[in-house]
Write a protein that holds these residues in place. Structure first.
Motif, PDB file in Angstrom:
ATOM      1  N   UNK A 897      -5.307 -19.210 -27.789  1.00  0.00           N
ATOM      2  CA  UNK A 897      -6.352 -19.326 -26.765  1.00  0.00           C
ATOM      3  C   UNK A 897      -6.224 -18.251 -25.692  1.00  0.00           C
ATOM      4  N   UNK A 898      -5.013 -17.959 -25.248  1.00  0.00           N
ATOM      5  CA  UNK A 898      -4.857 -17.127 -24.058  1.00  0.00           C
ATOM      6  C   UNK A 898      -4.297 -15.744 -24.322  1.00  0.00           C
ATOM      7  N   UNK A 899      -3.646 -15.510 -25.448  1.00  0.00           N
ATOM      8  CA  UNK A 899      -2.950 -14.241 -25.665  1.00  0.00           C
ATOM      9  C   UNK A 899      -3.929 -13.165 -26.107  1.00  0.00           C
ATOM     10  N   UNK A 900      -4.030 -12.117 -25.261  1.00  0.00           N
ATOM     11  CA  UNK A 900      -4.860 -10.956 -25.605  1.00  0.00           C
ATOM     12  C   UNK A 900      -4.002  -9.729 -25.858  1.00  0.00           C
ATOM     13  N   UNK A 901      -2.711  -9.925 -25.986  1.00  0.00           N
ATOM     14  CA  UNK A 901      -1.810  -8.801 -26.195  1.00  0.00           C
ATOM     15  C   UNK A 901      -0.845  -8.593 -25.058  1.00  0.00           C
ATOM     16  N   UNK A 902      -1.049  -9.307 -23.944  1.00  0.00           N
ATOM     17  CA  UNK A 902      -0.158  -9.178 -22.788  1.00  0.00           C
ATOM     18  C   UNK A 902      -0.120 -10.505 -22.066  1.00  0.00           C
ATOM     19  N   UNK A 903       1.004 -11.200 -22.042  1.00  0.00           N
ATOM     20  CA  UNK A 903       1.100 -12.431 -21.258  1.00  0.00           C
ATOM     21  C   UNK A 903       1.008 -12.123 -19.760  1.00  0.00           C
ATOM     22  N   UNK A 904       0.515 -13.091 -19.002  1.00  0.00           N
ATOM     23  CA  UNK A 904       0.398 -12.903 -17.555  1.00  0.00           C
ATOM     24  C   UNK A 904       1.761 -12.640 -16.914  1.00  0.00           C
ATOM     25  N   UNK A 905       2.793 -13.268 -17.436  1.00  0.00           N
ATOM     26  CA  UNK A 905       4.124 -13.065 -16.858  1.00  0.00           C
ATOM     27  C   UNK A 905       4.549 -11.600 -16.962  1.00  0.00           C
ATOM     28  N   UNK A 906       4.212 -10.962 -18.074  1.00  0.00           N
ATOM     29  CA  UNK A 906       4.558  -9.550 -18.232  1.00  0.00           C
ATOM     30  C   UNK A 906       3.808  -8.690 -17.220  1.00  0.00           C
ATOM     31  N   UNK A 907       2.541  -8.986 -17.009  1.00  0.00           N
ATOM     32  CA  UNK A 907       1.761  -8.220 -16.047  1.00  0.00           C
ATOM     33  C   UNK A 907       2.326  -8.398 -14.633  1.00  0.00           C
ATOM     34  N   UNK A 908       2.684  -9.616 -14.260  1.00  0.00           N
ATOM     35  CA  UNK A 908       3.219  -9.857 -12.926  1.00  0.00           C
ATOM     36  C   UNK A 908       4.565  -9.164 -12.743  1.00  0.00           C
ATOM     37  N   UNK A 909       5.391  -9.145 -13.787  1.00  0.00           N
ATOM     38  CA  UNK A 909       6.666  -8.434 -13.694  1.00  0.00           C
ATOM     39  C   UNK A 909       6.444  -6.934 -13.527  1.00  0.00           C
ATOM     40  N   UNK A 910       5.489  -6.398 -14.265  1.00  0.00           N
ATOM     41  CA  UNK A 910       5.178  -4.969 -14.117  1.00  0.00           C
ATOM     42  C   UNK A 910       4.602  -4.673 -12.734  1.00  0.00           C
ATOM     43  N   UNK A 911       3.819  -5.587 -12.221  1.00  0.00           N
ATOM     44  CA  UNK A 911       3.262  -5.416 -10.879  1.00  0.00           C
ATOM     45  C   UNK A 911       4.374  -5.366  -9.832  1.00  0.00           C
ATOM     46  N   UNK A 912       5.328  -6.258  -9.954  1.00  0.00           N
ATOM     47  CA  UNK A 912       6.443  -6.277  -9.014  1.00  0.00           C
ATOM     48  C   UNK A 912       7.266  -4.999  -9.113  1.00  0.00           C
ATOM     49  N   UNK A 913       7.523  -4.562 -10.332  1.00  0.00           N
ATOM     50  CA  UNK A 913       8.302  -3.338 -10.515  1.00  0.00           C
ATOM     51  C   UNK A 913       7.569  -2.138  -9.930  1.00  0.00           C
ATOM     52  N   UNK A 914       6.284  -2.046 -10.166  1.00  0.00           N
ATOM     53  CA  UNK A 914       5.518  -0.912  -9.647  1.00  0.00           C
ATOM     54  C   UNK A 914       5.485  -0.930  -8.127  1.00  0.00           C
ATOM     55  N   UNK A 915       5.368  -2.100  -7.539  1.00  0.00           N
ATOM     56  CA  UNK A 915       5.381  -2.194  -6.079  1.00  0.00           C
ATOM     57  C   UNK A 915       6.717  -1.743  -5.513  1.00  0.00           C
ATOM     58  N   UNK A 916       7.793  -2.152  -6.153  1.00  0.00           N
ATOM     59  CA  UNK A 916       9.125  -1.786  -5.655  1.00  0.00           C
ATOM     60  C   UNK A 916       9.376  -0.288  -5.758  1.00  0.00           C
TER      61      UNK A 916
END
Length: 2008
Positions: A897-916
């Motif tokens: 139902x929800x998987x389009x190739x990237x889980x939300x958790x992965x996106x949020x982790x990448x967002x945090x890393x990019x911000x840091x």
């Protein structure tokens, strides 16, 4: 395309770099058109829910992806639309919050819309804030108050909107808010908060006279005159900070700078200020920094000087040796550099806009930048090693190094080299690493131009790179987690900044190289060695993490241990990734080979070490997959195939070699591209050989490899993230790599290379799915259909499910959405009726090639879902206990139902890393135009991931419904692990599928109904589902839904287990906390509709008029439906409450929900009121509490309307003329720049005037009351609605004769004696012994009751009140107090006759109560009076004030009785605030008579009253214009100072050592000059009042009460003739005001007094004299006193001691009765000397008590900055320091001194205090002189910047200190030395040559000859020894003044001190202590400090500081 983008306000720059960017313009245009069209249509048709809410959320999602991609016209219309929408009434809080957030985002960039483009009306937004945040109904509980989150959103929106308020709005706001500026009222807090957020601060310079200049001086003076940091100070600080920030150069701050910096310094709460009272709160360090930065630069030279002094003062507190709570505040203050850089960028690099420009002469110059950096340079040096961490210092350095790298980079490098090489202080490494990482970029580009002019400022910076990184290698330590993580971070920071290429070949080329370039090229040859050493250290860490695989994979791990090891491995892998991204191909190959060597020679366990190495290998594969696969894949594949062939596939034993190689293969699969196509056959063979091995870890690794391979081949990702566009394959001769070090790029200049799946890759993916997915599904389908001959075991089932899940997750990017092409569910319950279409939101995330592949797999998700349904049914039927399989199916459902190739958790982790990473490398000086290319590419990739997870409101199809059915079934499973797994998936589906909750709810609600088939687990699972946040939001969204959900929930009582009850309670609590209940009347304002019409016109929407017409019908229909649903919900809840079988817990839950549903705009139905009426007398306390709180709300709903008259300011002044003939004829000018607050002639008519009170019926009926305390103080509003006079109100009796059903029901209930009796009985019960207090909820109930029904119930409550009020039990008196408070608070609406009747009853009753007030009940009666007179015109309760003043201090009940009555009076008068100056004067007279009262408690009460009411209004912050109207501090001090002068005479051996200097006035002369002659004469003529007055009042009371003389004589132990004489004198004086006591009351008094007075008479030396044992404190020289009363309020529990235990004054004796009987006052035979001595002692004791009272008043905290009128008190306070014989006096004096010295001084008052202290140093004893020095030290610290502005004052201060440095008393000399050290440290006094010469001369004073025995016995100290010690102390003070530095003169001073090491005591001890302190403070930086000494000096110093060794 560029031209098209220019038409928009802002286009997301990262979107243009996506691989499918050319397809997004059409998508964005279509989406924006839909949003504008449907949003405007929803508003035109007046549909808030779901229409407006839905499309507003779509606008939010649109801006998150596309930013402000709309035209300016559309932007303006959207702002106007949302502004008009949120400012309309009746919106629920969650809607306002959501729209406010979006409106804030629209106004985020103020440059995009100018004031010419947009003008907003401030009034609607002001009304919204008043309605939501300051509404009375919210505070009364009739409507839920908004949450803190909602309030913050609204305030932020206000601050964004005020930029666009009109020019005239400032004056309009002042007219509205200025009348609320009454500092004595809490409404002032609201007004200042409003002003700080609403007042426009950003106006063009030509309109400043209509902007901040209207209020600047007024509010600035109000702020500077605040003595404490409270909420008002915070509001003003916020206002002026924002004002300064946006008006740089337009405000002259110079006159206010010293006082402002005093406030800033005090706000840090440094150790001197930590001793301050709790009244002070801290101010934000962030705002302080912003304020200071805004004042710097240009012509503001004084600001820079004060800033330098501030940082110099703070420097020592940053040192690591200083710890405390203040460290947090001063560390946060280091954000100074951040705001400095922001301003620097704004002035020099920002493009022009409509915003006002900073005048050229006020801009920051290069000299300002240099000064600023030099101010912070010492701070950087000491704060790097703070015990609280160096993160704030790192942030400071990040900005400073971009300004002046040459100042800060050397500091960081020196500290880093020392820390990295130290062996004794390893903690330094942890502090240095963050600083080193943030300066990495500046280090590499210190010699380059980046737009700041910093060309070649530190050209040698890059040459340190290789040395630094090599020094970092030892930081990779497997035994030190923190050091390893920080070292990895620093290496990553350096690696991301430069190409790692060996450029040593340039040394042999023909290119001309500079010396720095040659050094760098030579050093670059070390890169290979560095990389290999780093890898070896990483491998060492992995080996340390990895134990024997047999043990490591099975041993349990502690959570912290596991997380630390994981983080360590991740950090090392990340650092290798950054290095490999920047490596040249040869170096990359070397690294890969070393990794291959390690991988083939080791076998690591798979959890920690193996995972870390696998991550490292995966990162390498992402950089260069072709080379990595070429090196690793053949070997790993061959090894796996060989091991798989040799092993048994059915064996469950783990083969660790096989697992290790499969883990390596998994890493290769996660980062591969089309390279994998070269190994297709090998891949297939490997998967076939390993996927079906029965060992779980083996097949999971193989499945993960398959999933990673499928994901890499099907998804889009960036293939390279180098720091430059070109790769690093070119030779150094062909390309200059050095110029790329630290280089940045603009987002428009980069080129992003994407991996886009090609046809071959997608075909290979298809073949893999056919090979491995389809067979597994086919086999399990046979299992589900029972077609297998043998039953499959669990392990095989799990294996195949794991493979299927891996295939689905890996290929998710090319699998179409589950709902594509499926039939929609058209059930009515799933559809939301809306006038606009509710479309799904989808963003393109694929390229055309992926779309083609998706078409081939169109039904794969659906087929998989159907397969899982069948399999799950089979498992539940035959394998229900297989929870693992069920959980795996749940995960598969989630993926489908929800998987389009990237889980939300992965996106949020990448967002945090990019911000840091962006934060580390962000340059605030140059802004966003020079960011690292790798960071930009990572942000572009992140934009793609955001689009992948931003898919909302997908339509609910049949396929979705089938999955929801299965998940809901599993959510109610009997197995906990299954329930939890399914319940974790449901929230993700609810946010994605439109109508998901509505579909699930019926099934959930069915589990709440009692049934034989439902179990406890079903109910528990259903409750947990309802506890999910999406369900909670839905449950409070619409009344229809609440009607469907709440009744079943509240009736779910078929399980009484505690877990069920707790869950229901938690759900109810969450519902009540949210409180976002919809409005009943969801109407749309005309302004909003008009804005929607404009937007619709721009969007080309047709049929606007038809929509408007249909909208009115829709609005009416919606409101009617809401009311119907609301009534239905209330009816259902009432039915539950009326059910006699309902459980107690559910009764409380249901009652709470029903109470929370009460609305202020809709009355509660009568049946519900009946329920709560019964609840008032319910047996359960909690339900009673709920009922009386609800009934007070109901009564507030039912209150009858009152008539009001709307006055204008002119009418109020005219009305005032009729009452006050002397009133001014002119009207009030609210536009005045001067604060108009205080007593003026235009507001005299509302003051309490004894000659103008409504004492008659006619006066009462025509009297205009003004109940709000703040009205009239600071002016009058333009329109003021006031309650009409009682005679002009409509007949309230007629209202009582025509009551509604609800009102009649309440009247009947409270008319019942039985009901009232039971109610009073419950209310008077004791609940918690010693913890029960006056209940404001019950008070509100009685207040509303007597307000609505007038005095109808007084007769019923009267007998109960009379009984309870005189009852000695605390709980009974509390109940009586609550009832009486309710009557008095509501009687403002009663008629004159009703008031008189109430007065006739209550006056005698209250008089009796106040005379008998007890310890336990005193607090309740305080609350009673405070509650009833609050917000009440004092003239309406004049009789109550007269009653309280009539209760004189008569000694009835001892000190507690008098103190309590005084406190009652104080609390009541204090509530009148500024409106009763007459009462303040009357109270002042009363206090003056008792200021020296012998009772300690009474004196403390007097001090409390002085501070809280009488002298409260004599302060600058109140700004009273006619000071003669209120008691003044100067008059009070003028009265009491003469009475305390006797204390200045010495009574012990502490005598002055100095004689007054020529021309110096005595202390008594100084005090006399500060007071008026008239006051002095009056005070001199007034004899000291003896305590006999209290006894006289007691006797008069007894005689008037008819007590027999014999009984009185017996009680007092006096002869009858004496009593007769007293009686004659009292009768002749008149005793009309004396209270009358009953016989019973007198018997109590007599019984209490008999023992005391008789015993005192027996102990008296003269039978004709009564010695009263009720005196006060002993004075100095008097006999020692005991502390009978504790310094607590009269209501404290410690006051329960009897009168005989109160503090007494043994010296205060002989208040002779003969003075009353005209007998001789003294025995003729008495010795005159003895009598005079006794009188002197008595006078001194009285003075001591007066002094204690004054000090107690001061110690309570001054309400104003310290004024010069307190200067004459300093000698008295100094003289009483350290009185060991009176501990209480010592404590009080210390507290008073603390209040004074920590108060801010007014400009010019410092000289007065200095003069007073100079006199103290001359005339007082040594303790007084020492105390005066302490005053000097503390006052200077508190008022550092004010004091430093006057050089003459500092000279006088230095003269005083140096004079006392030569004092004969050693303690004084030491205090002077400490004071001198502090003055030098803050640079108030320079270390001049003259000062050094004076101190050297004193220190060189010859030592006197040896003292004789007689001199030693007399403690004789030779003058020479004193002077020599003074010089030594002075030199030691110089050393202490510089604890962490070594000035040029210090070595010489230390050598001088060396010569005094052999001097006699106390010189020797002083020198030793100073040298010991020097050694301690200079230890950390001794390596640098010792260079400032010569060899000879260093040798001497070493001998002094280092103890000799006694070992050879």
């Amino acid at each position: 395309m560029k031209k098209q983008q220019d038409d928009f306000q802002k286009v997301n720059p990262y979107t243009q770099h996506l691989p499918y960017a050319e397809l997004l313009d059409e998508e964005a245009n279509e989406m924006l058109q839909d949003i504008i069209t449907n949003l405007s249509a929803a508003i035109l048709q007046r549909e808030i829910r779901p229409g407006v809410v839905f499309w507003v959320s779509r606008l939010d999602h649109y801006m998150r992806i596309y930013d402000q991609r709309f035209t300016k016209e559309q932007h303006i219309l959207l702002v106007k639309l949302l502004y008009s929408f949120i400012t309309q009434p009746y919106l629920s809080y969650n809607v306002v919050e959501a729209c406010s957030r979006i409106l804030t985002d629209l106004l985020r960039k103020i440059k995009r819309l100018s004031r010419d483009d947009l003008v907003l009306d401030w009034r609607p937004l002001y009304d919204l804030v008043r309605r939501m945040c300051f509404c009375k109904t919210n505070r009364a509980g009739a409507l839920h108050a908004p949450t803190m989150k909602t309030s913050n959103r609204i305030w932020l929106c206000v601050r964004k909107c005020r930029i666009y308020f009109s020019v005239e709005s400032t004056q309009e706001m002042l007219n509205e808010m200025r009348p609320m500026l009454c500092p004595s009222d809490v409404v002032c807090d609201d007004a200042l908060l409003m002003m700080s957020n609403f007042l426009p601060i950003l106006l063009p310079p030509e309109h400043h006279d209509k902007g901040f200049k209207l209020w600047f001086e007024e509010l600035m003076e109000l702020w500077l005159n605040m003595a404490h940091f409270d909420s008002r100070c915070a509001s003003l600080m916020h206002l002026f900070t924002n004002l300064a920030e946006v008006n740089i150069g337009y405000i002259d701050w110079t006159p206010y700078l010293p006082r402002l910096f005093n406030i800033f310094l005090r706000g840090f709460r440094l150790p001197p200020f930590q001793q301050r009272t709790t009244k002070d709160n801290t101010i934000s360090s962030d705002m302080t920094a912003r304020f200071i930065i805004s004042m710097l630069g240009g012509q503001s030279e004084p600001a820079m000087k004060l800033f330098y002094k501030l940082m110099l003062t703070l420097k020592n507190f940053y040192h690591p040796s200083n710890t405390g709570h203040f460290q947090v505040r001063i560390q946060r203050f280091l954000c100074l550099a951040k705001y400095f850089c922001i301003r620097y960028h704004k002035e020099r690099l920002t493009s022009p806009s409509w915003l006002p420009t900073i005048p050229e002469e006020h801009r920051l110059t290069d000299d300002d930048v240099d000064k600023f950096c030099l101010c912070l340079q010492p701070i950087v040096e000491v704060s790097m090693f703070s015990r609280y961490g160096s993160m704030e210092t790192a942030k400071l350095l990040r900005d400073l190094v971009m300004l002046r790298p040459e100042l800060f980079i050397p500091i960081v490098l020196d500290k880093s080299y020392a820390a990295l090489t130290t062996l004794t202080e390893p903690h330094q490494i942890l502090n240095v690493m963050p600083c080193l990482s943030v300066v990495a970029r500046a280090l590499l580009m210190a010699g380059k131009s980046v737009g700041t002019g910093n060309i070649a400022r530190y050209p040698e910076g890059p040459s340190h790179l290789l040395r630094v990184v090599h020094c970092l290698l030892p930081g990779i330590d497997p035994n030190d987690f923190s050091k390893t993580v920080l070292t990895s971070t620093v290496i990553s920071a350096f690696a991301a900044l430069l190409p790692i290429v060996d450029c040593s070949a340039l040394l042999h080329s023909d290119r001309q190289l500079t010396e720095e370039e040659r050094t760098l090229c030579e050093a670059s040859a070390q890169w290979e060695d560095f990389l290999l050493q780093l890898l070896d250290r990483c491998f060492c860490v992995f080996e340390q993490l990895s134990l024997d695989p047999e043990v490591s994979n099975t041993r349990p791990r502690v959570m912290d241990e596991s997380s630390q090891e994981s983080l360590m491995g991740a950090k090392l892998s990340t650092s290798i990734l950054h290095l490999l991204q920047q490596c040249s191909p040869p170096l990359f190959e070397v690294v890969c080979k070393r990794m291959f060597t390690f991988a083939t020679s080791h076998v690591l366990e798979s959890k920690m070490a193996g995972g870390a190495f696998a991550d490292m290998l995966e990162n390498a594969c992402q950089v260069n997959p072709e080379l990595v696969w070429k090196i690793f894949f053949p070997h790993c594949c061959q090894t796996v195939l060989q091991l798989a062939a040799d092993g048994d596939p059915k064996s469950e034993k783990a083969d660790h070699d096989l697992i290790w190689n499969l883990q390596l293969m998994t890493s290769l699969g996660n980062g591969v591209d089309e390279t994998a196509l070269l190994y297709k056959e090998e891949i297939v063979s490997l998967l076939k050989a390993t996927l079906h091995i029965r060992n779980k870890e083996t097949y999971s690794m193989a499945s993960d490899f398959l999933a990673g391979l499928l994901g890499s081949l099907t998804t889009l990702f960036c293939t390279e993230k180098r720091s430059t566009e070109e790769d690093f394959s070119a030779s150094p001769e062909d390309r200059d790599y050095l110029k790329d070090w630290g280089a940045g790029m603009h987002i428009d200049d980069i080129t992003v290379k994407w991996h886009v799946p090609n046809e071959d890759e997608l075909d290979f993916v298809g073949s893999l799915l056919e090979e491995f997915l389809d067979p597994e599904i086919k086999i399990l389908q046979d299992v589900a259909g029972d077609k297998c001959e043998t039953e499959m075991d669990k392990e095989e089932l799990h294996l195949r499910l794991y493979i299927i899940n891996a295939c689905l997750e890996g290929a998710a990017a090319i699998l179409p959405d589950l709902g594509v092409g499926q039939k929609l569910v058209n059930e009515p319950r799933l559809q939301l009726d809306s006038v606009v279409p509710l479309k799904a939101q989808t963003f393109r995330i694929t390229c055309p090639s992926q779309d083609k592949a998706a078409a081939k797999h169109a039904t794969r998700r659906l087929d998989s879902a159907n397969f899982f349904h069948n399999l799950l049914e089979h498992i539940l039927k035959k394998r229900e206990d297989d929870t693992t399989a069920q959980n795996m199916i749940v995960n598969c459902y989630c993926s489908l139902v929800t998987d389009e190739g990237c889980p939300r958790e992965k996106m949020e982790a990448r967002q945090m890393y990019n911000d840091n990473i962006s934060t580390i490398f962000f340059d605030r000086v140059t802004g966003k135009k020079h960011r690292l290319r790798s960071v930009l590419i990572d942000r572009v990739e992140l934009q793609h991931l955001k689009r992948m997870v931003s898919r909302y409101s997908m339509p609910l199809t049949v396929a979705h419904v089938a999955i929801l059915d299965q998940l809901l079934k599993l959510s109610l499973s009997r197995y906990t692990v299954v329930r939890i797994s399914a319940q974790q998936v449901l929230p993700a589906l609810t946010s994605r599928l439109f109508g998901c909750i509505r579909y699930c709810l019926p099934g959930v609600l069915d589990c709440l109904k009692e049934s034989e088939t439902l179990t406890h687990e079903h109910l528990k699972g259903a409750l947990f589902v309802m506890l999910m946040e999406p369900f909670l939001r839905y449950m409070s969204g619409r009344y229809n839904d609440m009607l469907m959900i709440l009744p079943p929930l509240l009736q779910a009582d078929h399980s009484d287990k505690p877990s069920i009850v707790s869950l229901v309670k938690l759900i109810i609590r969450e519902l009540l906390v949210q409180g976002n209940y919809p409005s009943l009347n969801e109407s749309m304002s005309d302004a909003c509709v008009e804005s929607a019409c404009q937007l619709a016109e721009v969007a080309g929407v047709s049929g606007v008029q038809d929509m408007i017409s249909a909208g009115r019908l829709n609005e009416q229909r919606t409101s009617e439906a809401n009311v119907e649903a609301y009534n239905g919900l209330l009816t259902s809840l009432v039915q539950i409450l009326c059910d006699e079988k309902v459980r107690l817990s559910h009764l409380q839950f249901c009652g709470g929900v029903l109470s929370a549903l009460i609305r202020h705009d809709y009355p509660l139905p009568a049946p519900a009121i009946k329920v709560y009426l019964k609840g008032l007398v319910h047996d359960v306390l909690l339900y009673r509490r709920l009922s009386w709180g609800t009934m007070s709300i109901v009564l507030r709903q039912l209150r009858f309307p009152t008539d009001k008259i709307v006055y204008t300011a002119a009418e109020l002044v005219n009305g005032c003329k009729q009452k006050d003939k002397s009133a001014m004829s002119e009207q009030i000018d609210n536009t005045s720049k001067t604060f108009p607050g205080g007593l003026r002639k235009d507001n005299h008519w509302i003051l309490y005037n004894p000659d103008d009170l409504p004492t008659t019926k006619e006066a009462w009926n025509n009297f205009q009351f003004v109940h709000k305390p703040h009205l009239g103080y600071a002016g009058w509003p333009q329109k003021l609605p006031l309650l009409a006079p009682p005679g002009q109100q409509h007949s309230l009796a007629e209202h009582l004769s025509d009551l509604s059903e609800s009102e009649t029901m309440i009247r009947d209930a409270f008319s019942s004696d039985e009901f009232v009796g039971k109610l009073v009985g419950f209310f008077s019960q004791e609940v918690q012994k010693g913890r029960d207090i006056f209940d404001s909820g019950r008070f509100q109930l009685f207040k509303a009751l007597f307000r609505n029904y007038l005095d109808s119930f007084v007769a019923i409550f009267r007998p109960h009140v009379e009984r309870l009020a005189v009852d000695p039990l605390e709980n009974n008196q509390r109940c009586a107090a609550e009832i009486i408070a309710g009557m008095l608070a509501s009687c403002r609406h009663w008629s004159y006759e009703q008031i008189e009747s109430l007065k006739e009853w209550l006056v005698p009753l209250l008089k009796t109560v106040f005379q008998k007030v007890s310890v336990d009940s005193s607090r309740d009666w305080y609350m009673c009076l405070t509650s009833c007179v609050g917000d009440r015109d004092p003239r309406s309760l004049y009789w109550l004030y007269e009653l309280l003043f009539s209760c004189q201090l008569t000694a009835l009940g001892g000190s507690f009785g008098d103190g309590s009555r005084l406190h009652l009076l104080e609390r009541t008068v204090c509530e009148t605030e500024w409106k009763a100056p007459v009462l303040l004067h009357r109270m002042n007279e009363l206090l003056q008579r008792n200021i020296s009262n012998p009772y300690n408690m009474i004196r403390r009460s007097v001090a409390n009253v002085l501070g809280s009411s009488v002298l409260r209004y004599d302060c600058r912050s109140m700004a009273v214009q006619f000071p003669g109207q209120v008691p003044l501090c100067k008059d009070f001090l003028a009265d009491v100072l003469p009475k305390m002068q006797v204390l200045l005479t010495s009574d012990d051996n502490d005598s002055p050592n100095h004689t007054p200097a020529d021309g110096a006035t005595s202390l008594s002369q100084q005090s006399a000059s500060a007071t008026s002659s008239a006051s002095m004469a009056t005070a001199a003529q007034s004899p000291q009042q003896a305590p006999i007055i209290d006894l006289q009042a007691v006797l008069a009371t007894a005689l008037k009460s008819g007590v027999d003389l014999s009984q009185l004589s017996s009680a007092l132990g006096l002869p009858t003739q004496h009593v007769e004489a007293i009686k004659d004198k009292i009768e002749s004086a008149g005793g009309s005001s004396v209270p009358t006591l009953s016989a019973d009351e007198w018997s109590l008094v007599a019984g209490q007094l008999a023992g005391q007075l008789t015993a005192a008479a027996a102990a008296a030396p003269d039978s004709s004299t009564i010695v009263r044992n009720d005196g006060g404190d002993g004075g100095d020289g008097a006999s020692k006193t005991t502390d009978g009363d504790t310094p607590m309020s009269p209501g404290s529990s410690s006051d329960s001691e009897s009168d005989s235990q109160d503090e007494v004054d043994q010296a205060h004796v002989k208040p002779s009765f003969t003075s009353l009987t005209s007998q001789p006052s003294a025995d003729p035979a008495a010795d005159p000397a003895t009598t005079e001595q006794d009188q002197a002692k008595e006078e001194r004791a009285a003075a001591t008590r007066t002094f204690k009272t004054v000090c107690s008043w001061i110690s309570l905290g001054l309400s104003d900055p310290l004024s010069g009128i307190f200067a004459p008190l300093l000698p008295l306070i100094c003289s009483q320091q350290g009185r060991e014989h009176d501990p209480e006096l010592a404590q009080i004096v210390t507290m008073a001194q603390r209040s004074i010295v920590f108060s801010l001084l007014q400009p010019g008052d410092f000289e007065k205090f200095l003069v007073s202290l100079q006199q103290s140093s001359v005339n007082l004893g040594w303790r007084g002189r020492k105390a005066s020095l302490n005053f000097v030290k503390c006052v200077i610290t508190t008022n550092l910047f004010t004091a430093s502005m006057n050089a003459s004052d500092m000279e006088k201060c230095l003269h005083l200190v140096l004079t006392l440095l030569e004092d004969e008393q050693q303690e004084v000399r030491m205090e002077a030395s400490e004071c001198l050290s502090g003055m030098i440290h803050v640079q108030l006094v320079p270390v001049s040559e003259s000062l050094l010469e004076r101190l050297r001369g004193l220190a060189a004073t010859p030592l006197p000859k040896k003292r004789t025995l007689a001199q030693l016995a007399a403690n004789y100290v030779p003058k020479g020894l004193v002077l020599r010690h003074a010089g030594t102390l002075g030199l030691c003070s110089l050393i202490r003044a510089f604890p962490y530095s070594v000035p040029s003169w210090m070595p010489e001073v230390l050598m001088i001190l060396d010569r005094h090491m052999a001097d006699p005591s106390p010189i020797q001890g002083t020198v030793r202590e100073a040298l010991s302190e020097f050694k301690r403070t200079h230890h950390d930086n001794w390596e640098a400090d010792k260079l400032k000494f010569s060899d000879e000096q260093l040798q001497v110093l070493t001998e002094l500081l280092i103890s000799p060794s006694y070992y050879v």
